[in-house]
Write an enzyme that holds these catalytic residues in place. Sequence first.
Site, PDB file in Angstrom:
ATOM      1  CB  SER A  77      -0.885  -0.006   1.242  1.00  0.00           C
ATOM      2  OG  SER A  77      -1.641   1.180   1.301  1.00  0.00           O
ATOM      3  N   GLY A  93      -3.649   3.736   1.080  1.00  0.00           N
ATOM      4  CA  GLY A  93      -4.520   3.892   2.238  1.00  0.00           C
ATOM      5  C   GLY A  93      -5.727   4.783   1.946  1.00  0.00           C
ATOM      6  CB  ALA A 145       6.043  12.431   6.426  1.00  0.00           C
ATOM      7  CB  CYS A 147      -0.382   5.242   8.946  1.00  0.00           C
ATOM      8  SG  CYS A 147       0.460   6.621   8.147  1.00  0.00           S
ATOM      9  CB  ILE A 179       7.033  -4.289   9.683  1.00  0.00           C
ATOM     10  CG1 ILE A 179       8.230  -3.980   8.791  1.00  0.00           C
ATOM     11  CG2 ILE A 179       7.325  -5.430  10.587  1.00  0.00           C
ATOM     12  CD1 ILE A 179       9.522  -3.592   9.549  1.00  0.00           C
ATOM     13  N   GLY A 227      12.344   0.313   2.946  1.00  0.00           N
ATOM     14  CA  GLY A 227      13.448  -0.050   2.070  1.00  0.00           C
ATOM     15  C   GLY A 227      14.367  -1.085   2.696  1.00  0.00           C
ATOM     16  N   GLY A 237       8.820  -5.489   3.960  1.00  0.00           N
ATOM     17  CA  GLY A 237       9.913  -4.704   4.518  1.00  0.00           C
ATOM     18  C   GLY A 237      11.202  -4.922   3.769  1.00  0.00           C
TER      19      GLY A 237
HETATM   20  C1  LIG Z   1       5.621   6.438   0.005  1.00  0.00           C
HETATM   21  C2  LIG Z   1       5.003   5.385   0.869  1.00  0.00           C
HETATM   22  C3  LIG Z   1       3.653   5.441   1.179  1.00  0.00           C
HETATM   23  C4  LIG Z   1       3.067   4.479   1.998  1.00  0.00           C
HETATM   24  N1  LIG Z   1       1.719   4.536   2.255  1.00  0.00           N
HETATM   25  C5  LIG Z   1       1.138   3.552   2.993  1.00  0.00           C
HETATM   26  C6  LIG Z   1      -0.267   3.533   3.216  1.00  0.00           C
HETATM   27  O1  LIG Z   1      -1.002   4.381   2.726  1.00  0.00           O
HETATM   28  N2  LIG Z   1      -0.793   2.558   3.998  1.00  0.00           N
HETATM   29  C7  LIG Z   1      -0.013   1.577   4.548  1.00  0.00           C
HETATM   30  O2  LIG Z   1      -0.522   0.704   5.234  1.00  0.00           O
HETATM   31  N3  LIG Z   1       1.316   1.555   4.324  1.00  0.00           N
HETATM   32  C8  LIG Z   1       1.912   2.508   3.563  1.00  0.00           C
HETATM   33  N4  LIG Z   1       3.267   2.473   3.337  1.00  0.00           N
HETATM   34  C9  LIG Z   1       4.073   1.388   3.909  1.00  0.00           C
HETATM   35  C10 LIG Z   1       4.319   0.267   2.887  1.00  0.00           C
HETATM   36  O3  LIG Z   1       3.121  -0.313   2.459  1.00  0.00           O
HETATM   37  C11 LIG Z   1       5.236  -0.805   3.483  1.00  0.00           C
HETATM   38  O4  LIG Z   1       4.629  -1.359   4.627  1.00  0.00           O
HETATM   39  C12 LIG Z   1       6.595  -0.240   3.880  1.00  0.00           C
HETATM   40  O5  LIG Z   1       7.030   0.666   2.917  1.00  0.00           O
HETATM   41  C13 LIG Z   1       7.668  -1.327   4.060  1.00  0.00           C
HETATM   42  O6  LIG Z   1       7.905  -2.023   2.890  1.00  0.00           O
HETATM   43  P1  LIG Z   1       9.122  -1.683   1.884  1.00  0.00           P
HETATM   44  O7  LIG Z   1      10.360  -1.624   2.713  1.00  0.00           O
HETATM   45  O8  LIG Z   1       9.106  -2.770   0.866  1.00  0.00           O
HETATM   46  O9  LIG Z   1       8.801  -0.346   1.282  1.00  0.00           O
HETATM   47  C14 LIG Z   1       3.859   3.429   2.510  1.00  0.00           C
HETATM   48  C15 LIG Z   1       5.214   3.385   2.197  1.00  0.00           C
HETATM   49  C16 LIG Z   1       5.802   4.328   1.391  1.00  0.00           C
HETATM   50  C17 LIG Z   1       7.271   4.229   1.081  1.00  0.00           C
END
Ligand SMILES: Cc1cc2nc3c(=O)[nH]c(=O)nc-3n(C[C@H](O)[C@H](O)[C@H](O)COP(=O)(O)O)c2cc1C
Lengths: 305, 305, 274, 274
Positions: free
Chosen positions: B23, B48, B72, B132, B193, B219, B245
């Site tokens: 998401s 979201g 953010a 969040c 996570i 990341g 994650g």
């Molecule tokens: C730009 C951005 C926006 C995100 N928006 C949401 C969101 O709206 N709802 C949510 O549950 N997680 C959100 N996340 C979290 C991601 O879904 C994910 O849990 C998190 O980035 C960890 O995974 P990754 O390391 O592969 O990015 C967001 C992450 C990023 C980087």
Amino acid sequence: MNTPDLSVEIAGIKLRNPVMTASGTFGYGAEFARYMDLESIGAIITKGLSIRPKAGNATPRIVETPGGMLNAIGLQNVGIDAFIADKVPFLRTISTPVIVNVYGNTLDEYGELAGRLDRIPEVAGLEVNISCPNVKQGGIVFGTDPAAAYEVVKMVRDATIKPVIVKLSPNVTDVVTMAHSCADAGADALSLINTLTGMAIDLAKRKPVLANITGGLSGPAIKPVALRMVWQVARAVKLPIIGIGGIMSATDALEFMLAGATAIQVGTANFLDPTAAQTIARDMERYLAEQGIADVKELIGALRS
Amino acid sequence: MNTPDLSVEIAGIKLRNPVMTASGTFGYGAEFARYMDLESIGAIITKGLSIRPKAGNATPRIVETPGGMLNAIGLQNVGIDAFIADKVPFLRTISTPVIVNVYGNTLDEYGELAGRLDRIPEVAGLEVNISCPNVKQGGIVFGTDPAAAYEVVKMVRDATIKPVIVKLSPNVTDVVTMAHSCADAGADALSLINTLTGMAIDLAKRKPVLANITGGLSGPAIKPVALRMVWQVARAVKLPIIGIGGIMSATDALEFMLAGATAIQVGTANFLDPTAAQTIARDMERYLAEQGIADVKELIGALRS
Amino acid sequence: MNFKATVITNVEVSPGYFRLRLTAPQFFVTAASPGQFVMVRVSASIDPLLRRPFGIFDVGVMATEYPDVQQPFLDILYKVVGKGTAMLAGFHHGDQMEVLGPLGKGFGTGEPSEGKVLVGGGVGLAPLYYLARELVKESRVHLFAGGRGRDDVLCITEFERLGVETYVSTDDGTLGERGLVTEVLERYLANGTGAKTIYACGPFPMLKAVAEIAGRTGIPCQVSLEAYMACGVGACLGCVVKGRDHSEATPDYRCVCKDGPVFDHTELSWEQRL
Amino acid sequence: MNFKATVITNVEVSPGYFRLRLTAPQFFVTAASPGQFVMVRVSASIDPLLRRPFGIFDVGVMATEYPDVQQPFLDILYKVVGKGTAMLAGFHHGDQMEVLGPLGKGFGTGEPSEGKVLVGGGVGLAPLYYLARELVKESRVHLFAGGRGRDDVLCITEFERLGVETYVSTDDGTLGERGLVTEVLERYLANGTGAKTIYACGPFPMLKAVAEIAGRTGIPCQVSLEAYMACGVGACLGCVVKGRDHSEATPDYRCVCKDGPVFDHTELSWEQRL
Ligand SMILES: Cc1cc2nc3c(=O)[nH]c(=O)nc-3n(C[C@H](O)[C@H](O)[C@H](O)COP(=O)(O)O)c2cc1C
Ligand SMILES: Cc1cc2nc3c(=O)[nH]c(=O)nc-3n(C[C@H](O)[C@H](O)[C@H](O)COP(=O)(O)OP(=O)(O)OC[C@H]3O[C@@H](n4cnc5c(N)ncnc54)[C@H](O)[C@@H]3O)c2cc1C
Ligand SMILES: Cc1cc2nc3c(=O)[nH]c(=O)nc-3n(C[C@H](O)[C@H](O)[C@H](O)COP(=O)(O)OP(=O)(O)OC[C@H]3O[C@@H](n4cnc5c(N)ncnc54)[C@H](O)[C@@H]3O)c2cc1C
Ligand SMILES: Cc1cc2nc3c(=O)[nH]c(=O)nc-3n(C[C@H](O)[C@H](O)[C@H](O)COP(=O)(O)O)c2cc1C
Ligand code: FES
Ligand code: FES
């Protein structure tokens, strides 16, 4: 212009500059003596010390991760008797303050360690490790429960007149509550963060890489988390703070100071470059000189928003 | 040899392979349609969604950190009416299941969202974002307090017969307790996570880089923490788990499966490479074929110790 | 599209500024329009992690050592400001990198044969070259190029070779007039006649001043913005700017990557931290 | 000491194996002894983060294009196994990297003029060359070199040029005898006469087998170990192995980086996961 003033004071310990070396990443100081000038940094924090010698965990104990590393050393150390007999004599030869990181399995062990170190003049202060994530027994509980942390800090506080620094774990919902508990129990300063608990897996072997399964994450990867926690705690608690986590450069170090740290510790960076702490101290001085900042203390908590 | 079976099932949702998009990192799916084949992955999780449109935070909203990034965004989204009117029609054109990530300021908003989405056939399930870290009001509390999390999940559970996935925050002392609460309240699956709360500072400006001061770290940097939490929760809770994650490659994805995940989500990697999710799914298949593993489900929780 | 590009040349055109020529698929060259940009993956490692956005300086097809073979190419003009661009400066002929694009909404070229006014500050000149190349086909083009000093005013001869009339100014007076590019622009507009369109790219304060002039004089104006970007495709919502009607209650955020980088100056709110 | 080294040459000596020659300060060349190692920073970025340990294959002083100038150098011989070594393979003449060393405790060369037996498995041969070069000055040296296949047995001619008598074996029989290097060694020892010392470097199971042979025959034996390392200087305690008397109650961990990498085989517990 004049040379900038880099000196700071943490819990009554005078440091020539805000750069300390983090526990567990700098041995007992002597290991680095041939690579850098130990008199060039603010303080040395020695490897976590316990009453009895500790074997530590089985190997592998370390593994690299993206932008960081996991370690599960398991607090291997020589124990307090050997520390006093074998390590203190070297520490006597340097003027840089030495702070001893201590770790107990029980409340009483914390008290005993503090009491015995209280009598060693070469020890400038104690850093109480309530946050090591690698030892099942005790450690993590003291570090994540505010009431238990209070007990440990109180015990150490009552056992020594030396400065007491408490090192906080980042593996908590609310680091500020932990900080308040430690402050209430009489801590003179707080250092944060210790490592984040993490894990690495070897796909080919279908096994955890570390013999201990989980380990502590350190290095640049954790810097944003550390910076956030330092900022949170600095705003909430009156004690001086030592910022730790992924500091690789003078820029990193100064960012922690802006967030509210009075001093900082260099950990994993010592592995990448054994002169890292010295270089960071030198580059901090250069930066201040370039920017015309007379005193590094002007930067402490000087973040605008 | 035969093509390996990559299909898995999460909370009754059948996925052609375990690769979902996380998401907030994949828009509403349509943004990536021209760069990859949306039919090549297991599921899409949309940005979201809240009842009313949300403006989100001021800019800067993102910044790169060592091995990761902070965001953010502040849950900027179109709101449920525009979602149904403008986004659902596109989602109707693809056969890949679409799971909607939902977010409420209050318990009632969670209930209302779940109730309205319950009636949309294109929605395969809900992912409840209780974690969040960017929205002061509500979010973080639901995500870090087991009792509050229970209430939210119960509210959603009672409002929909669609599968309910609860997304957990890593910013807690004890992720297993949070997982138990969600399971008790009727969650069908857990995803973890979400981001770790972090901060970045601009030394020259003496200001936080993000307008919101703190943001969520994602990341590769966070992968060890994510892997550890997935492993902890998978051992403690019976629900299927979606690992998230720092997943950048099929190797990363399969490590999460060994740790106990039934499926995984690709987040930040979509930014580095818009074909990342598709590539990971393809490489997983190749790996299984090379290793002679007939079914990816053999790997779920297959970590030896 | 996402493609693997090979470095043809990477030349320092002025201290700290490089012009990078990359191989591109013919499809890219056909699809690209002035004002669009690309996201470049500077390193296959995680450091730096994110791609870097750069405007398209030029596209085309060049001769190769083989008489029958033509090589489609993409040029970017970049300034070394941080880690990613410093690494880019180390690329040599034959090195490879991933490129995503063409991305975003470019300049609208408007009615032909009007007078076209380009305003570029520093490396903001980059996307204006390709635009000028298109515009000169049907219109008279004037370029107002500003920079800190002489080293920051780039590729003026290239513009002149296209037949563009150039007006150069620098903050320190080391090249052209001393002063802000917008001051020179304003004087020109005060004297000028006939229907015009302004196209501007550069630092936000410069764009704001140009927009103010456009608003005051009623001249149509398009501006190309920069923003921190993660995805470049409208998914992360990291790169937003406030639209004209933005308020907390009725949010009107635009993605620089997808709704821009080029905006009509009236589309935007000019009250923002960037 | 920590120094910035410049690549002189980086040559693939066998598929997947490279010999890298670096400039070194004269002090390094003087201080280094066989069996010691260096920690190389493969990238100035954070990926990979940690330095990589490599044995010293050779050190010396070489002629340069200027008749009066001598260049001290350091050679390492490495196998591409992962990210760091893959990046190392991409280094060219003139590229720079940071090197820390010489580190650790090297081989004890023992009494002169005894028969010296070197046992190397795969890239474990690397630290034995410099050792052989020293040993041949006073002793007869025999090298037992083993590997998976012909491509994994390295630099045999170099050893022979020193006057070393070589015995080659491979698992698949593509070079020398088919079989384990320890089988060949054992046959040789069964026939051999006179006082000897064994020096071994290679995979842990090979070292364990050699130690077992040494223990059984009473021949002095030194082994060079590998371990995951972070600091290389004895500070992190990441690289430990169990010493002979190790138990939970009386821990006896040795640092491979500081107490080793060379150990007398009797110093170690051979029951460990490595
Ligand atoms: C730009 C951005 C926006 C995100 N928006 C949401 C969101 O709206 N709802 C949510 O549950 N997680 C959100 N996340 C979290 C991601 O879904 C994910 O849990 C998190 O980035 C960890 O995974 P990754 O390391 O592969 O990015 C967001 C992450 C990023 C980087
Ligand atoms: C649509 C668009 C077109 C652009 N075109 C050009 C061009 O043609 N030539 C040119 O030299 N530069 C251009 N830029 C700016 C260029 O992207 C940045 O200078 C570059 O990303 C800096 O990267 P760095 O790693 O060297 O700097 P760092 O400071 O190390 O970068 C750190 C982070 O900041 C981001 N960043 C830093 N400065 C900017 C900026 N001004 N805009 C957006 N992100 C930034 C980077 O992407 C990265 O995420 C453009 C930016 C955008 C958004
Ligand atoms: C004292 C010593 C001397 C060595 N000498 C040589 C030599 O002369 N030639 C040579 O080719 N190799 C040598 N090695 C092994 C060499 O260090 C590893 O092959 C190399 O670090 C792998 O790095 P990578 O990034 O390519 O692999 P990756 O698998 O990506 O490395 C990941 C991590 O594992 C560590 N690692 C992986 N394999 C080993 C290993 N076998 N030993 C220690 N750490 C490892 C790396 O340092 C790194 O931290 C030596 C190791 C030690 C401890
Ligand atoms: C190998 C290793 C051993 C450590 N041992 C200790 C220890 O004994 N006591 C302690 O309080 N912290 C210990 N730490 C944590 C560090 O002191 C520091 O808090 C942490 O590594 C974060 O800083 P860094 O990112 O700069 O490394 C250890 C860290 C590493 C990497
Ligand atoms: S950069 Fe991601 S939405 Fe614009
Ligand atoms: S590598 Fe750090 S103690 Fe050996």
